[in-house]
Design an enzyme around this catalytic site. Structure first.
Site, PDB file in Angstrom:
ATOM      1  N   ARG A   1       0.804  -1.312   0.058  1.00  0.00           N
ATOM      2  CA  ARG A   1       0.077   0.099  -0.036  1.00  0.00           C
ATOM      3  C   ARG A   1       0.658   1.283   0.022  1.00  0.00           C
ATOM      4  NH1 ARG A   1      -4.580  -2.467   4.097  1.00  0.00           N
ATOM      5  NH2 ARG A   1      -5.724  -3.139   2.416  1.00  0.00           N
TER       6      ARG A   1
ATOM      7  N   LYS B   1     -17.455 -16.360   4.556  1.00  0.00           N
ATOM      8  CA  LYS B   1     -18.900 -16.472   4.721  1.00  0.00           C
ATOM      9  C   LYS B   1     -19.544 -15.885   3.704  1.00  0.00           C
ATOM     10  CE  LYS B   1     -18.358 -15.014   9.645  1.00  0.00           C
ATOM     11  NZ  LYS B   1     -18.579 -13.829  10.463  1.00  0.00           N
TER      12      LYS B   1
ATOM     13  N   GLY C   1      -7.727  -8.452   0.017  1.00  0.00           N
ATOM     14  CA  GLY C   1      -6.421  -8.390   0.858  1.00  0.00           C
ATOM     15  C   GLY C   1      -6.025  -9.995   0.733  1.00  0.00           C
TER      16      GLY C   1
ATOM     17  N   GLY D   1     -13.442  -4.248  -0.412  1.00  0.00           N
ATOM     18  CA  GLY D   1     -14.778  -3.733  -0.768  1.00  0.00           C
ATOM     19  C   GLY D   1     -15.062  -2.711  -1.935  1.00  0.00           C
TER      20      GLY D   1
HETATM   21  P1  AMP Z   1     -12.924 -12.936   3.879  1.00  0.00           P
HETATM   22  O1  AMP Z   1     -12.456 -12.310   4.889  1.00  0.00           O
HETATM   23  O2  AMP Z   1     -14.721 -13.555   4.081  1.00  0.00           O
HETATM   24  O3  AMP Z   1     -12.721 -12.699   2.397  1.00  0.00           O
HETATM   25  O4  AMP Z   1     -12.355 -14.334   4.236  1.00  0.00           O
HETATM   26  C1  AMP Z   1     -11.034 -14.675   4.024  1.00  0.00           C
HETATM   27  C2  AMP Z   1     -10.656 -15.855   5.015  1.00  0.00           C
HETATM   28  O5  AMP Z   1     -11.534 -16.972   4.851  1.00  0.00           O
HETATM   29  C3  AMP Z   1      -9.311 -16.171   4.871  1.00  0.00           C
HETATM   30  O6  AMP Z   1      -8.463 -15.894   6.042  1.00  0.00           O
HETATM   31  C4  AMP Z   1      -9.254 -17.892   5.039  1.00  0.00           C
HETATM   32  O7  AMP Z   1      -8.489 -18.435   5.722  1.00  0.00           O
HETATM   33  C5  AMP Z   1     -10.644 -17.999   5.371  1.00  0.00           C
HETATM   34  N1  AMP Z   1     -11.214 -19.463   4.875  1.00  0.00           N
HETATM   35  C6  AMP Z   1     -11.272 -19.734   3.757  1.00  0.00           C
HETATM   36  N2  AMP Z   1     -11.893 -20.975   3.712  1.00  0.00           N
HETATM   37  C7  AMP Z   1     -12.262 -21.358   4.788  1.00  0.00           C
HETATM   38  C8  AMP Z   1     -12.588 -22.562   5.418  1.00  0.00           C
HETATM   39  N3  AMP Z   1     -12.847 -23.626   4.640  1.00  0.00           N
HETATM   40  N4  AMP Z   1     -12.698 -22.627   6.821  1.00  0.00           N
HETATM   41  C9  AMP Z   1     -12.368 -21.542   7.475  1.00  0.00           C
HETATM   42  N5  AMP Z   1     -12.014 -20.260   6.831  1.00  0.00           N
HETATM   43  C10 AMP Z   1     -11.901 -20.343   5.636  1.00  0.00           C
END
Ligand code: AMP
Length: 415
Positions: free
Chosen positions: A34, A217, A373, A396
């Site tokens: 950044r 999620k 990120g 975002g």
């Molecule tokens: P987000 O911030 O929603 O984009 O999520 C990113 C995070 O999702 C990363 O730190 C990954 O480690 C986590 N992630 C991806 N797949 C899984 C999974 N199957 N179980 C738990 N965490 C996950």
């Protein structure tokens, strides 16, 4: 006004950058992407013979002073990157004197803007349901204007170069622009580059267009997923979301991350994809672990049949193949969010397979845009950074721009 055409000679420019860089426990920068991203803008101002006042947020101090999130920690790194003397102003709202003393060819770095709740303009410590919330918000909006006016008073012109926060209508990203006339406010080079990359995707979509959405999620990405279902030909939904879909179909997901209250949302996504003729690609299998750790025992299981005590931590071999096949031949590719817990070396194969497939498609002429990120970290981890078309600094902000929303940080400059 454009930054290229503006002559900063003899002028003080206040520049909103995104220096929200990751720090380790010793306060050392672990990734300076950044800072490097903002350099073209900052260096142009100095090279023209101007002075620069740098402002940014770091982390989420929620309107309170938090030394762990002090931008003072990165002053030396900014000095090294810029190669000019940098002074640090320990209170961003009381920096008038330091700004007045600033000499041309030098820089002033302001302390974390978010030490002040006025930056975000949201009342702190009052619940949204509280009847006094609306009143408090109105009052906060007024003090936000005052805060923005104070920041504006330090400088002759304003440059917005923080793409990562351009989707927020904050004091420093948007409100401040009201205190400069059109000839004295502009987007920085990084913003211009990011906007051009989004335009390259949206302005002239070459098909097939595939979006790969991963992460933890479904709930945090549902808005963009629904929106993308109106634009793309194919969508891969992977990462932790996999298990919400698996559960929605009556599967066993063990202790996998799963949003039990979002099963209807998952089914709704499937329905919308069908209605829009979008090919929805989900992982048929998973690499599962018996613990949320890199050293967990691992094996492969169907995504809908994960034993008790185990959790899906990565896309399985079948899924990896299916993802790569879906990506092959696509001409426009958007990737946001990993396919597994890529931070663990033993559970990053799914994300690596996606990265490799994107790199191959790019070599065959696709335009690939990587944002957020974690996907950027993936691309860097797998050494694919120069094999994709564009890596965005926004998560975002990038997704909102792709949704077609006008970002407040851009609207404030362009009207
Ligand atoms: P987000 O911030 O929603 O984009 O999520 C990113 C995070 O999702 C990363 O730190 C990954 O480690 C986590 N992630 C991806 N797949 C899984 C999974 N199957 N179980 C738990 N965490 C996950």
């Amino acid at each position: 006004m454009t930054i290229e055409n503006f002559n900063f000679a003899g002028k003080k420019a206040i520049v909103r950058v995104d220096f929200n860089v990751p720090l380790n426990e010793n306060g050392e920068i672990t990734d300076d992407t950044r800072i490097r991203g903002a350099l073209p803008t900052l260096k142009k101002i100095i090279a023209d013979g101007g002075a620069v006042i740098i402002m940014s947020h770091m982390g989420k101090p929620k309107g309170k002073v938090n030394p762990k999130l002090s931008l003072g920690q990165i002053k030396d790194a900014v000095t090294d990157a810029l190669g000019v003397p940098v002074t640090f102003a320990p209170d961003c709202a009381k920096a008038a004197e330091a700004a007045a003393e600033l000499k041309m060819g030098e820089a002033l770095l302001l302390e974390n803007l978010r030490y002040y709740p006025e930056e975000e303009g949201k009342p702190v410590g009052i619940d949204k349901e509280d009847p006094v919330y609306d009143e408090a918000k109105k009052a906060m909006k007024e003090s936000q204007k005052e805060f923005a006016k104070t920041l504006a008073s330090y400088a002759d012109c304003y440059v917005m170069d923080a793409f990562g926060t351009a989707h927020r209508k904050h004091a420093s990203t948007a409100v401040i622009a009201d205190y400069f006339d059109a000839d004295n406010k502009m987007l920085g080079y990084l913003m211009e580059k990011e906007v051009a990359a989004v335009d390259a995707v949206l302005g002239n979509i070459k098909r097939p267009f595939i979006a790969i959405m991963g992460g933890s999620k479904v709930s945090s990405k549902i808005g963009i997923i629904e929106n993308l279902l109106g634009k793309v030909d194919k969508i891969i939904l992977c990462g932790g979301m996999t298990y919400t879909f698996a559960k929605a179909h009556g599967g066993n997901v063990g202790k996998s991350i799963c949003e039990i209250d979002k099963l209807d949302v998952a089914l709704g996504v499937e329905e919308l994809a069908k209605k829009n003729g979008v090919e929805l690609v989900l992982a048929p299998d998973a690499i599962i672990g018996d613990d949320f750790s890199n050293d967990a025992n691992q094996k492969v299981a169907p995504a809908t049949d994960i034993p008790e005590g185990w959790e899906g931590l990565d896309a399985g071999p079948e899924a990896q193949k299916k993802f790569a096949e879906a990506i092959k031949g696509c001409k426009t590719i958007l990737w946001n969010g990993p396919a597994g817990v890529f931070e663990f070396d033993n559970f990053c194969a799914g994300s690596r397979a996606i990265g490799n497939a994107i790199a191959e498609a790019t070599a065959e002429g696709a335009f690939s845009l990587i944002g957020g990120g974690d996907s950027v970290a993936c691309v860097n981890k797998f050494g694919l950074a120069d094999k994709v078309s564009y890596i965005s600094t926004g998560g975002g902000a990038l997704l909102e721009a792709i949704e077609g929303k006008i970002l407040p940080g851009i609207a404030a400059i362009k009207g």
